[in-house]
Write a protein that holds these residues in place. Structure first.
Motif: not given
Length: 397
Positions: A163, A165, A170, A181, A209, A212
């Motif tokens: 993942r 950010v 995300v 997010t 993850s 954010g």
């Protein structure tokens, strides 16, 4: 025996006729290709030497200011730069990608998987940011998709689960798709599993993850103003931060996700402090104006007790560009604000310039899987190393 000699001669001729002759035209073409590649290799090596000497102000491997972001042939098949046990493996013949802009952030979540953010500088003609991903340690790269409304400047927070950010978005699929997010209004209690601390405007923040930025940590290091946060945890899961306390530079560590902190005041004068860790060895570097190294402290018990190794300010180099790197052989590696590589064999008391063929360089920064050196050759190239000794020049810029 004339008849026997005659019969053997005929059999020899028949045998030679039966042997298939080599494809001379194809061999000749291959030989010409090898000669052409050797000439290209010599030209690439010569260009790399000029760039390492500091006489080339532009990017050494590209002359087109706005090339398309596709894989192209590399003119330098495996040039190696080395001195004092530090090795940088240059570009290979596998090709590199060249999106418009300059590398501004790199993160590796493990020795194979890394991400590079490429952006145009402020004051230049605006260009969309690009995100590149590598799954083979930085040898080959592919462009990923950027968040739909990401502005500049940006940075990456990458997690081992794949993942990402970036700018309030995300990605759960290594940068192929993004979801927006929102940051919560209140603070967060602890640094949970799969979360990392980052430096925010109000101190230590917690990033997830899944969602954010989760907000500021409830319990900040007591009596400290934090100005630096480690890019990776220790082997036992501790997180170090640095900054200033009531009596001057200080460092702190949390071993329980931010529920409590151990603060270590450092007696040397300075403006801030930061930490480098290798196993049980912890180095705390105190920095003054212009990032001059005013003192170095060392701990051999995971940061329980620190001992000052320097008797006064470190005069060589004049300033620390990024973070100190403890090497497996016991030495300490740093890059100076003068863009040179330096090594210490006495825990930071003295440093020696590593000259050789090593290129000029900017700051070294810790990532979850190792270290990233920025601004190689003074041309915004970057390199990654898992141990600080052996580096690979990233084939994206």
């Amino acid at each position: 025996m004339p008849e026997l000699e005659t019969r053997l001669a005929h059999e020899r001729e028949d045998l030679l006729d039966a042997i298939e002759q080599p494809p001379l035209e194809r061999i000749g073409a291959r030989a010409a290709g090898i000669r052409h590649r050797r000439r290209a290799r010599r030209a690439g090596v010569a260009l790399a030497v000029v760039a390492a000497a500091g006489f080339v102000a532009v990017r050494p491997w590209s002359t087109d200011p706005e090339p398309p972001p596709v894989a192209v042939a590399s003119p330098s098949p495996g040039v190696v730069y080395t001195d004092a046990g530090i090795t940088i493996n240059g570009l290979t013949g596998d090709g590199y990608i060249d999106p418009r802009g300059w590398i501004t952030d790199v993160e590796f979540t493990d020795p194979d998987n890394g991400y590079a953010l490429v952006q145009c500088r402020a004051g230049e003609d605006p260009c969309p940011a690009s995100l590149a991903r590598s799954t083979d340690g930085g040898i080959t790269w592919r462009l990923a998709t950027m968040p739909p409304s990401a502005g500049a400047p940006l940075d990456i927070t990458a997690f081992p689960d794949g993942r990402l950010v970036v700018a309030g978005y995300v990605s759960t699929d290594s940068g192929q798709t993004w979801q927006a997010t929102t940051r919560p209004n209140g603070p967060t209690t602890v640094i949970g599993k799969g979360q990392v601390p980052r430096l925010g405007d109000g101190g230590v923040e917690v990033w997830s993850s899944m969602y954010g930025n989760r907000g500021e940590l409830v319990r900040q290091p007591p009596g400290m103003t934090v100005s630096w946060v480690a890019g990776a945890p220790t082997a036992t899961g501790g997180w170090w931060v640095g900054g200033t306390g009531d009596s001057g530079p200080a460092v702190a560590v949390t071993r329980d996700g931010g529920a409590s902190w151990e603060v270590h005041a450092l007696g040397a004068p300075g403006q801030t402090a930061q930490v480098s860790v290798l196993g049980d060895h912890v180095y705390a570097t105190v920095l003054g104006p212009d990032r001059q190294i005013t003192a170095i402290y060392m701990s051999t018990d995971s940061g329980q007790r620190f001992t000052r190794t320097t008797s006064g300010p470190v005069t060589t180099p004049g300033g620390l560009a990024g973070e100190a790197v403890p090497l497996l052989d016991g030495r300490l590696l740093i890059t100076g604000t003068d863009q040179k590589w330096y090594l210490s064999e006495d825990d930071g008391r003295t440093f020696t310039w590593a000259d050789g063929s090593l290129p000029i360089v900017g700051p070294i920064v810790r990532t979850p899987a190792g270290y990233v050196a920025y601004d190689l050759f003074g041309s915004d190239w970057a390199a990654f190393s898992a141990d600080g000794s052996t580096w690979r020049k990233l084939q994206v810029n």
